[in-house]
Design a protein around this motif. Structure first.
Motif, short mmCIF file in Angstrom:
data_model
loop_
_atom_site.label_atom_id
_atom_site.label_comp_id
_atom_site.label_asym_id
_atom_site.label_seq_id
_atom_site.Cartn_x
_atom_site.Cartn_y
_atom_site.Cartn_z
N VAL A 64 -13.10 -4.54 -0.24
CA VAL A 64 -12.65 -3.21 0.22
C VAL A 64 -12.95 -3.05 1.70
N ASN A 67 -10.63 -5.01 4.04
CA ASN A 67 -9.26 -4.50 4.14
C ASN A 67 -9.17 -3.12 4.78
N CYS A 68 -10.31 -2.48 5.01
CA CYS A 68 -10.31 -1.08 5.45
C CYS A 68 -10.51 -0.97 6.96
N ASP A 70 -10.76 1.88 8.53
CA ASP A 70 -11.37 3.17 8.81
C ASP A 70 -12.89 3.03 8.90
N VAL A 73 -15.03 5.36 6.60
CA VAL A 73 -15.04 4.92 5.21
C VAL A 73 -15.97 3.73 5.04
N ARG A 74 -15.88 2.77 5.96
CA ARG A 74 -16.73 1.58 5.86
C ARG A 74 -18.21 1.94 5.91
N TRP A 77 -18.99 3.18 2.51
CA TRP A 77 -18.75 2.24 1.41
C TRP A 77 -19.77 1.10 1.40
N TRP A 137 -6.51 -1.04 0.44
CA TRP A 137 -7.91 -0.67 0.24
C TRP A 137 -8.04 0.68 -0.48
N GLN A 138 -7.08 1.58 -0.25
CA GLN A 138 -7.16 2.87 -0.94
C GLN A 138 -6.99 2.71 -2.45
N TYR A 197 -5.43 10.30 0.00
CA TYR A 197 -4.39 9.27 0.15
C TYR A 197 -3.24 9.45 -0.83
#
Length: 237
Positions: A64, A67-68, A70, A73-74, A77, A137-138, A197
């Motif tokens: 995840v 691929n992200c 943002d 978000v990272r 996460w 990733w979403q 999303y």
């Protein structure tokens, strides 16, 4: 489908939560487990097989992250990886699961060797990791929302296992206790990403399909364990 009016956020959350009827807590094998009707070998088989899922969670979450794009978000996460892999002074969820294995009578060596992992369990878990690797990733975030239903299963184990399985050493329950606080935090973040999303009705329907995929995957893991460890006559009684 695309012409349909999108659900409001509360309606969409209700649709997602309704999927809990298929959560693996309702699987016959899990029902027998929570009723105290499994024997030592069956509990050990479940713990040993679920360990494969536990060690692959950080790999799924790393996909995840990879691929992200943002950053915000990272930054949130990555905590999931830390929770499972641990840090110096806090060995994390994987180590806690090994202690659960030891508490049910397995040796550390046989747990980490994966010698008890069934082909069906391995196939299902690998499918989940591959989904997280290849999907947007979403969508991978959305697939994590089975955690909406996880606190109930952890509470059931913490309440029932000491009574039903007094031979399990108490230190083995640490993993379940830790997830009571970690899972709601993870759900809050994953749900926010999903709501932001999946905005159109078509996207919302897709989110439900993804969640169903993950639920089916978890269910199939328990199917494999039921076939391996539970005589058919027990289910028929």
């Amino acid at each position: 489908m695309s012409a349909q009016t999108p659900w409001t956020e509360p309606e969409f959350v209700e649709q997602l939560r309704a999927k809990g009827a298929r959560y693996h807590i309702h699987h016959p094998f899990q029902v027998l487990m929570n009723e105290g009707k499994l024997d030592r070998k069956q509990i050990q088989g479940w713990v040993a097989n679920r360990f494969y899922y536990q060690i692959m969670i950080p790999i799924k979450d790393a996909n995840v992250l990879a691929n992200c794009p943002d950053r915000e978000v990272r930054r949130k996460w990555i905590q999931r990886i830390v929770d499972h892999d641990g840090t110096q002074g806090d060995e994390g969820g994987i180590e806690a699961w090994i202690r659960l294995g030891e508490a049910v009578g397995l040796r550390r060596e046989e747990i980490v060797s994966l010698e008890h992992v069934l082909p069906g369990v391995r196939f299902a878990v690998d499918a989940y990791v591959n989904f997280a690797r290849r999907a947007p990733w979403q969508e991978a975030v959305c697939s994590s929302l089975t955690e909406l239903f996880a606190p109930a299963i952890h509470r059931a184990r913490l309440e029932g296992w000491p009574r039903h399985y007094p031979w399990i050493k108490p230190e083995g329950f640490e993993y379940f206790t830790s997830r009571l606080t970690q899972a709601p935090r993870d759900v809050e973040h994953g749900l926010r990403v999903t709501l932001d999303y999946f905005r159109t009705r078509e996207q919302q329907e897709r989110a439900l399909q993804i969640l169903q995929f993950k639920l089916d995957l978890l269910w199939s893991m328990v199917d494999a364990m039921q076939i391996a460890y539970l005589p058919m006559k027990v289910l028929q009684e």
